[in-house]
Scaffold this active site. Structure first.
Site, PDB file in Angstrom:
ATOM      1  N   HIS A   1      -1.759 -44.469   5.972  1.00 26.06           N
ATOM      2  CA  HIS A   1      -1.243 -43.903   7.221  1.00 26.06           C
ATOM      3  C   HIS A   1      -0.979 -42.415   6.959  1.00 26.06           C
ATOM      4  O   HIS A   1      -0.035 -42.066   6.258  1.00 26.06           O
ATOM      5  CB  HIS A   1       0.038 -44.621   7.634  1.00 26.06           C
TER       6      HIS A   1
ATOM      7  N   GLU B   1       2.320 -40.342   6.874  1.00 24.12           N
ATOM      8  CA  GLU B   1       3.341 -40.704   5.890  1.00 24.12           C
ATOM      9  C   GLU B   1       3.151 -39.851   4.631  1.00 24.12           C
ATOM     10  O   GLU B   1       2.796 -40.326   3.553  1.00 24.12           O
ATOM     11  CB  GLU B   1       3.257 -42.211   5.614  1.00 24.12           C
TER      12      GLU B   1
ATOM     13  N   HIS C   1       3.920 -46.039   1.318  1.00 23.82           N
ATOM     14  CA  HIS C   1       4.059 -45.773   2.759  1.00 23.82           C
ATOM     15  C   HIS C   1       5.391 -45.106   3.093  1.00 23.82           C
ATOM     16  O   HIS C   1       6.270 -44.973   2.241  1.00 23.82           O
ATOM     17  CB  HIS C   1       3.996 -47.100   3.529  1.00 23.82           C
TER      18      HIS C   1
ATOM     19  N   GLU D   1       7.976 -48.657   0.822  1.00 21.64           N
ATOM     20  CA  GLU D   1       8.311 -47.859   2.010  1.00 21.64           C
ATOM     21  C   GLU D   1       9.439 -46.883   1.697  1.00 21.64           C
ATOM     22  O   GLU D   1      10.465 -47.261   1.142  1.00 21.64           O
ATOM     23  CB  GLU D   1       8.765 -48.777   3.156  1.00 21.64           C
TER      24      GLU D   1
HETATM   25 ZN   LIG Z   1       2.478 -46.952   6.587  1.00 23.38          ZN
END
Ligand SMILES: [Zn+2]
Length: 375
Positions: A166, A169, A259, A335
């Protein structure tokens, strides 16, 4: 007064920028999908004026809950990024800031440019300990690069790290920068112990097209790469296709997919408890990894995060699930927050590039702790 976005990752739609006290903006969606949340623009000619910038479509962002308690970042030199007063009311996100110079940048999060990415590759190669390979080209012809660090002995454990599927990010690539710097430090005992037994395969940026375009979540063809792992194609998701091919060639003993999360103000991991082959061995590895990570970095915690998948209910199109199942290995999505880590908040900077970098360094200690049990 002027607002511009014609630079790496620049993104915003200007509705009206005549009056500093009422600057009307919109989030610009990804180039080939409806996801919107990332913004990055330059404001000129407003020194010492109170600038009130409204994102009028903030409620239709990919993660509206991401605006709660959120503070935007600003910088004069694009080196030092600091948080500026931001509020979310009635579906409108408003930044209110008085720039102290004529040229200032505002962004959703501290950017990590394609030039920085290329410099990161060059520095890694220059260490003499890292091999750079080209796995193929993105939809728009950018390079998908893999860094290999280690002896590449057949008996080596294979540690894979991917970041920035992504593209918005950016903290994920800062994380890789920290991890790499420590891994390539010949004086670091953790790095030496790791490279005695393991070869690292690292993709610092899975989505260079989306990164340059200032996309939040998709590649140039509009694919959310972290939903492409079951059936990637060269036309729609070459970034996943080529990385997956390489994984099948090398094997994987440990996988981390890096992420950022728009909503949850903590650092956390999400595992593979929902994949068919999940078992007690993986569960024990998870506990060992998380305990070691928490010991290595007070920014890591395991209390807040995503709800766990029910057995057999994992989304197998995601990288972590596909890799975990394919290779029957420890696999985690890591994350980091866009906002801040509420356990160690920093009002001036929030979560940022440097803190992501330090977390990347610490992750190596957690990897070392599980190494003897990975096979
Ligand atoms: Zn992500």
């Amino acid at each position: 007064m002027k607002i511009s976005t014609q630079f790496d990752a620049g993104a915003v739609i200007v509705i009206d920028a005549e009056n500093p006290a009422d600057i009307r903006l919109q989030l610009r969606p990804d180039n080939a999908s409806d996801f919107a949340q990332w913004f990055y623009f330059r404001l000129q000619g407003a020194a010492y004026q109170n600038c009130v910038m409204h994102f009028e479509n903030a409620a239709s962002a990919a993660y509206p809950a991401g605006w709660e308690e959120y503070q935007a970042v600003a910088s004069y030199d694009r080196q030092n990024w600091f948080r500026v007063p931001t509020r979310y009311e009635n579906g409108v996100l408003t930044i209110e800031h008085t720039p102290l110079a004529n040229s200032v940048y505002y962004a959703y999060f501290e950017p990590y440019s394609h030039e920085q990415h290329l410099n990161l590759l060059g520095d890694a190669q220059g260490s003499g300990l890292c091999q750079i390979d080209d796995l193929g080209s993105t939809v728009e012809g950018r390079d998908i690069n893999l860094l290999t660090i280690g002896n590449q002995a057949a008996s080596d454990l294979k540690v894979w790290v991917t970041a920035r599927q992504h593209p918005g990010e950016t903290m994920a690539e800062w994380f890789v920068e920290g991890l790499l710097a420590r891994l390539l430090d010949p004086q670091d005992p953790t790095a030496r112990a790791l490279l005695d037994q393991a070869t690292f395969y690292i993709v610092p940026n899975m989505n260079p097209d989306g990164s340059v375009r200032g996309n939040l979540r998709t590649n140039a063809a509009g694919a959310n790469l972290n939903r492409e792992w079951q059936n990637p194609t060269v036309a729609r998701s070459p970034e996943v296709y080529y990385v997956r091919e390489k994984m099948l060639e090398t094997g994987v003993d440990l996988f981390l997919d890096i992420h950022g999360d728009e909503t949850i103000p903590f650092v956390f991991v999400a595992g593979t408890e929902g994949v068919p082959s999940y078992n007690g061995r993986i569960a024990e590895l998870e506990i060992r990894f998380k305990n070691a990570f928490a010991a290595a970095s007070p920014d890591f915690q395991d209390e807040h995060g995503y709800a766990k998948d029910a057995p057999g209910q994992a989304n197998m199109t995601m990288a972590t699930a596909w890799v975990g199942e394919q290779f029957k290995c420890l696999a985690y999505t890591l994350e980091m927050p866009f906002k801040d880590n509420d356990n160690l908040p920093d009002d001036d900077f929030g979560w940022n590039g440097q803190r992501s970098l330090r977390l990347g360094e610490a992750a190596l200690s957690a990897i070392l702790s599980v190494l003897p049990q990975l096979r």
